[in-house]
Design an enzyme around this catalytic site. Structure first.
Site, mmCIF file in Angstrom:
data_model
loop_
_atom_site.group_PDB
_atom_site.id
_atom_site.type_symbol
_atom_site.label_atom_id
_atom_site.label_comp_id
_atom_site.label_asym_id
_atom_site.label_seq_id
_atom_site.Cartn_x
_atom_site.Cartn_y
_atom_site.Cartn_z
ATOM 1 N N GLY A 19 0.794 -1.216 0.000
ATOM 2 C CA GLY A 19 0.000 0.000 0.000
ATOM 3 C C GLY A 19 0.830 1.271 0.000
ATOM 4 O O GLY A 19 2.017 1.265 0.323
ATOM 5 N N ASN A 20 0.180 2.356 -0.406
ATOM 6 C CA ASN A 20 0.810 3.661 -0.415
ATOM 7 C C ASN A 20 -0.245 4.753 -0.356
ATOM 8 O O ASN A 20 -1.406 4.530 -0.692
ATOM 9 C CB ASN A 20 1.746 3.838 -1.622
ATOM 10 C CG ASN A 20 1.178 3.232 -2.879
ATOM 11 O OD1 ASN A 20 0.271 3.774 -3.474
ATOM 12 N ND2 ASN A 20 1.715 2.079 -3.278
ATOM 13 N N THR A 68 7.300 5.921 -3.143
ATOM 14 C CA THR A 68 6.660 4.683 -3.565
ATOM 15 C C THR A 68 6.858 4.438 -5.054
ATOM 16 O O THR A 68 6.889 5.386 -5.849
ATOM 17 C CB THR A 68 5.156 4.700 -3.239
ATOM 18 O OG1 THR A 68 4.554 3.527 -3.793
ATOM 19 C CG2 THR A 68 4.448 5.912 -3.828
ATOM 20 N N SER A 69 6.961 3.177 -5.422
ATOM 21 C CA SER A 69 7.103 2.828 -6.837
ATOM 22 C C SER A 69 5.841 3.161 -7.627
ATOM 23 O O SER A 69 5.857 3.175 -8.847
ATOM 24 C CB SER A 69 7.424 1.337 -6.980
ATOM 25 O OG SER A 69 6.380 0.557 -6.433
ATOM 26 N N GLU A 70 4.748 3.448 -6.916
ATOM 27 C CA GLU A 70 3.482 3.815 -7.564
ATOM 28 C C GLU A 70 3.322 5.335 -7.697
ATOM 29 O O GLU A 70 2.223 5.826 -7.931
ATOM 30 C CB GLU A 70 2.305 3.252 -6.766
ATOM 31 C CG GLU A 70 2.307 1.754 -6.590
ATOM 32 C CD GLU A 70 1.962 0.970 -7.838
ATOM 33 O OE1 GLU A 70 1.832 1.571 -8.924
ATOM 34 O OE2 GLU A 70 1.810 -0.256 -7.726
ATOM 35 N N HIS A 89 -3.844 3.643 -1.918
ATOM 36 C CA HIS A 89 -3.778 2.350 -2.623
ATOM 37 C C HIS A 89 -3.610 1.267 -1.561
ATOM 38 O O HIS A 89 -2.633 1.264 -0.829
ATOM 39 C CB HIS A 89 -2.604 2.360 -3.597
ATOM 40 C CG HIS A 89 -2.305 1.026 -4.200
ATOM 41 N ND1 HIS A 89 -3.283 0.151 -4.640
ATOM 42 C CD2 HIS A 89 -1.117 0.412 -4.437
ATOM 43 C CE1 HIS A 89 -2.704 -0.936 -5.120
ATOM 44 N NE2 HIS A 89 -1.393 -0.810 -5.005
ATOM 45 N N HIS A 91 -4.167 -3.023 -0.256
ATOM 46 C CA HIS A 91 -4.169 -4.440 -0.639
ATOM 47 C C HIS A 91 -5.055 -5.170 0.370
ATOM 48 O O HIS A 91 -4.674 -6.211 0.908
ATOM 49 C CB HIS A 91 -2.744 -4.999 -0.621
ATOM 50 C CG HIS A 91 -1.883 -4.452 -1.706
ATOM 51 N ND1 HIS A 91 -1.394 -5.216 -2.726
ATOM 52 C CD2 HIS A 91 -1.430 -3.192 -1.940
ATOM 53 C CE1 HIS A 91 -0.672 -4.464 -3.537
ATOM 54 N NE2 HIS A 91 -0.685 -3.227 -3.071
ATOM 55 N N HIS A 151 -4.292 -7.124 -8.096
ATOM 56 C CA HIS A 151 -3.382 -6.172 -7.457
ATOM 57 C C HIS A 151 -3.948 -5.558 -6.182
ATOM 58 O O HIS A 151 -3.358 -5.717 -5.126
ATOM 59 C CB HIS A 151 -3.026 -5.081 -8.471
ATOM 60 C CG HIS A 151 -1.946 -4.155 -8.030
ATOM 61 N ND1 HIS A 151 -1.164 -3.475 -8.912
ATOM 62 C CD2 HIS A 151 -1.513 -3.778 -6.806
ATOM 63 C CE1 HIS A 151 -0.292 -2.721 -8.260
ATOM 64 N NE2 HIS A 151 -0.491 -2.891 -6.972
#
Length: 188
Positions: A19-20, A68-70, A89, A91, A151
């Site tokens: 998550g982010n 974050t990679s997102e 975001h 999960h 995802h």
């Protein structure tokens, strides 16, 4: 961000290091994004861990933290939705289970007006990819939440409280529908 991160973790919506979260704000006439870092659990997020970037992905402060990679997904959402100031975001296990199974989650009372019967899905793209960022921002043009196939979930709001409540509501909706399906299947 610290309080919401802890809240989401305690609710089981962002287990482990998943998550982010981000928020958009203005400082000195420039838009800034405060975003959670890569590789850190939201359970133990501290103010020093938050990364500040501009709308072009540039870090505002020179430090060793990696966003974050997102990040691109968050930025694309802000560019698409002027009314959004918070992105979450998750999960969350039940809703993400629906996402992996390709099962739709019905919108239930509490969402406000129900124009579409189901929460919209976004096709699977690699996490952190340009394709995912574009698909999510397009999916959120007419909705405040989307399910990412295989995802997780992305919810948005005018602030973190609104986005986090929506994230929690999605998980509770998925739980309710899961129980309903189990009970209905026992009738056969």
């Amino acid at each position: 961000m610290i309080q919401i991160s802890s809240y989401l973790y305690e609710k089981g919506l962002v287990p482990g290091k998943s998550g982010n979260i981000s928020i958009r704000y203005k400082k000195d006439e420039f838009e800034r994004i405060a975003v959670t870092p890569s590789g850190l659990s939201l359970k133990s997020l501290a103010e020093k861990d938050i990364v500040i970037v501009d709308m072009e992905e540039n870090k505002v402060y020179d430090d060793n933290k990696t966003p974050t990679s997102e990040l691109l997904m968050h930025l694309n959402i802000y560019k698409t939705r002027e009314d959004v100031n918070a992105v979450i975001h998750t999960h969350s296990p039940i809703a993400t289970g629906f996402a992996f199974a390709g099962e739709k989650i019905e919108k239930i009372e509490g969402f406000g007006p129900i124009n579409d019967k189901f929460i919209p899905y976004v096709e699977y793209y690699n996490p952190g990819s340009v394709e995912l960022a574009e698909a999510v921002s397009k999916g959120l043009e007419k909705s405040d939440v989307v399910i990412l196939k295989k995802h997780g979930i992305v919810s948005v709001g005018k602030n973190l409280d609104e986005a986090s409540l929506l994230s929690e509501f999605i998980e509770e909706s998925a739980k309710t529908q899961f129980v309903k399906r189990v009970l209905m299947s026992n009738r056969l």
